[in-house]
Motif scaffolding. Structure first.
Motif, short mmCIF file in Angstrom:
data_model
loop_
_atom_site.label_atom_id
_atom_site.label_comp_id
_atom_site.label_asym_id
_atom_site.label_seq_id
_atom_site.Cartn_x
_atom_site.Cartn_y
_atom_site.Cartn_z
N MET A 17 0.85 -1.18 0.00
CA MET A 17 0.00 0.00 0.00
C MET A 17 0.88 1.24 0.00
SD MET A 17 -2.97 0.86 2.66
CE MET A 17 -3.18 2.54 3.12
N THR A 18 0.62 2.14 -0.91
CA THR A 18 1.39 3.37 -0.97
C THR A 18 0.69 4.45 -0.17
OG1 THR A 18 0.26 3.89 -3.03
CG2 THR A 18 2.42 2.87 -3.22
N LYS A 19 1.48 5.22 0.52
CA LYS A 19 0.94 6.31 1.32
C LYS A 19 0.86 7.58 0.48
CE LYS A 19 1.11 4.18 5.39
NZ LYS A 19 -0.08 3.52 5.79
N ALA A 20 -0.11 8.42 0.79
CA ALA A 20 -0.29 9.66 0.06
C ALA A 20 0.93 10.57 0.22
CB ALA A 20 -1.55 10.37 0.52
N ALA A 21 1.54 10.57 1.39
CA ALA A 21 2.70 11.42 1.63
C ALA A 21 3.87 11.02 0.72
CB ALA A 21 3.12 11.34 3.09
N GLU A 22 4.04 9.71 0.51
CA GLU A 22 5.10 9.23 -0.38
C GLU A 22 4.83 9.68 -1.81
OE1 GLU A 22 5.27 4.99 -0.07
OE2 GLU A 22 5.54 5.04 2.10
N LEU A 23 3.57 9.61 -2.22
CA LEU A 23 3.22 9.98 -3.59
C LEU A 23 3.38 11.48 -3.82
CD1 LEU A 23 0.04 7.78 -4.08
CD2 LEU A 23 2.28 7.44 -5.13
N ARG A 24 3.08 12.29 -2.80
CA ARG A 24 3.19 13.74 -2.95
C ARG A 24 4.63 14.19 -3.15
NH1 ARG A 24 -1.71 15.80 -2.34
NH2 ARG A 24 -3.16 14.82 -0.89
N GLN A 25 5.59 13.39 -2.73
CA GLN A 25 7.00 13.75 -2.88
C GLN A 25 7.50 13.53 -4.31
OE1 GLN A 25 8.97 11.39 0.06
NE2 GLN A 25 8.29 12.66 1.76
N LYS A 26 6.76 12.74 -5.10
CA LYS A 26 7.18 12.44 -6.47
C LYS A 26 6.76 13.56 -7.41
CE LYS A 26 7.07 7.47 -5.94
NZ LYS A 26 6.76 6.20 -6.58
N ASP A 27 7.50 13.66 -8.53
CA ASP A 27 7.12 14.64 -9.55
C ASP A 27 6.08 14.00 -10.48
OD1 ASP A 27 8.86 12.82 -10.64
OD2 ASP A 27 9.83 14.27 -11.97
N VAL A 28 5.63 14.76 -11.48
CA VAL A 28 4.56 14.30 -12.37
C VAL A 28 4.99 13.03 -13.11
CG1 VAL A 28 3.19 14.90 -14.41
CG2 VAL A 28 3.55 16.59 -12.62
N ALA A 29 6.21 13.00 -13.62
CA ALA A 29 6.69 11.82 -14.36
C ALA A 29 6.75 10.60 -13.43
CB ALA A 29 8.06 12.10 -14.96
N GLY A 30 7.18 10.80 -12.20
CA GLY A 30 7.23 9.71 -11.24
C GLY A 30 5.85 9.17 -10.91
N LEU A 31 4.88 10.08 -10.81
CA LEU A 31 3.51 9.65 -10.53
C LEU A 31 2.91 8.89 -11.71
CD1 LEU A 31 2.09 12.77 -8.68
CD2 LEU A 31 2.30 10.48 -7.75
N GLU A 32 3.20 9.35 -12.92
CA GLU A 32 2.70 8.64 -14.10
C GLU A 32 3.27 7.23 -14.15
OE1 GLU A 32 3.84 11.33 -17.19
OE2 GLU A 32 1.97 12.46 -17.07
N ALA A 33 4.55 7.09 -13.83
CA ALA A 33 5.17 5.77 -13.79
C ALA A 33 4.54 4.90 -12.71
CB ALA A 33 6.67 5.91 -13.57
N GLU A 34 4.26 5.50 -11.57
CA GLU A 34 3.63 4.77 -10.46
C GLU A 34 2.24 4.27 -10.85
OE1 GLU A 34 3.45 3.29 -6.51
OE2 GLU A 34 5.15 4.26 -7.50
N VAL A 35 1.46 5.12 -11.52
CA VAL A 35 0.11 4.72 -11.96
C VAL A 35 0.22 3.55 -12.94
CG1 VAL A 35 -1.90 5.43 -13.31
CG2 VAL A 35 -1.00 6.94 -11.56
N LYS A 36 1.15 3.65 -13.88
CA LYS A 36 1.32 2.58 -14.87
C LYS A 36 1.71 1.26 -14.19
CE LYS A 36 2.68 3.51 -19.07
NZ LYS A 36 3.46 3.86 -20.26
N GLU A 37 2.61 1.35 -13.21
CA GLU A 37 3.05 0.16 -12.48
C GLU A 37 1.89 -0.46 -11.68
OE1 GLU A 37 5.87 -0.58 -8.64
OE2 GLU A 37 6.63 0.81 -10.16
N LEU A 38 1.11 0.39 -11.04
CA LEU A 38 -0.04 -0.10 -10.27
C LEU A 38 -1.09 -0.74 -11.17
CD1 LEU A 38 -0.44 2.81 -7.71
CD2 LEU A 38 0.09 0.44 -7.15
N GLN A 39 -1.29 -0.16 -12.36
CA GLN A 39 -2.26 -0.73 -13.29
C GLN A 39 -1.81 -2.10 -13.78
OE1 GLN A 39 -2.65 2.54 -16.06
NE2 GLN A 39 -4.58 3.17 -15.15
N LYS A 40 -0.50 -2.25 -14.00
CA LYS A 40 0.04 -3.56 -14.39
C LYS A 40 -0.19 -4.58 -13.28
CE LYS A 40 3.81 -3.05 -17.65
NZ LYS A 40 5.24 -3.04 -17.85
N ALA A 41 0.08 -4.17 -12.06
CA ALA A 41 -0.11 -5.07 -10.92
C ALA A 41 -1.57 -5.46 -10.78
CB ALA A 41 0.39 -4.40 -9.64
#
Length: 69
Positions: A1-25
């Motif tokens: 489970m990812t925390k909102a605070a961890e996600l807020r530290q990422k930039d837009v490109a990092g968040l897009e990569a995270e979304v793609k990774e989560l969708q794959k999972a």
């Protein structure tokens, strides 16, 4: 489970990569469920909510970026 605070530290490109990774999972979990290999069906709910959380923060960051211009 990812925390909102961890996600807020990422930039837009990092968040897009995270979304793609989560969708794959999530897709992998759905395939496991379809073939009756998934023991913990609650993990589907968790990944779905993680995707929503990441997308929400991504939308907020994009809105901040356009508002500051």
């Amino acid at each position: 489970m990812t925390k909102a605070a961890e996600l807020r530290q990422k930039d837009v490109a990092g968040l897009e990569a995270e979304v793609k990774e989560l969708q794959k999972a999530h897709f992998g979990l759905r395939m496991q469920k379809a073939t009756q290999q998934l023991n913990n069906t609650g993990s589907l709910r968790v990944t779905r909510r993680d995707i929503a959380r990441a997308k929400t923060i991504l939308a907020q960051k994009r809105a901040e970026k356009t508002a500051s211009k």
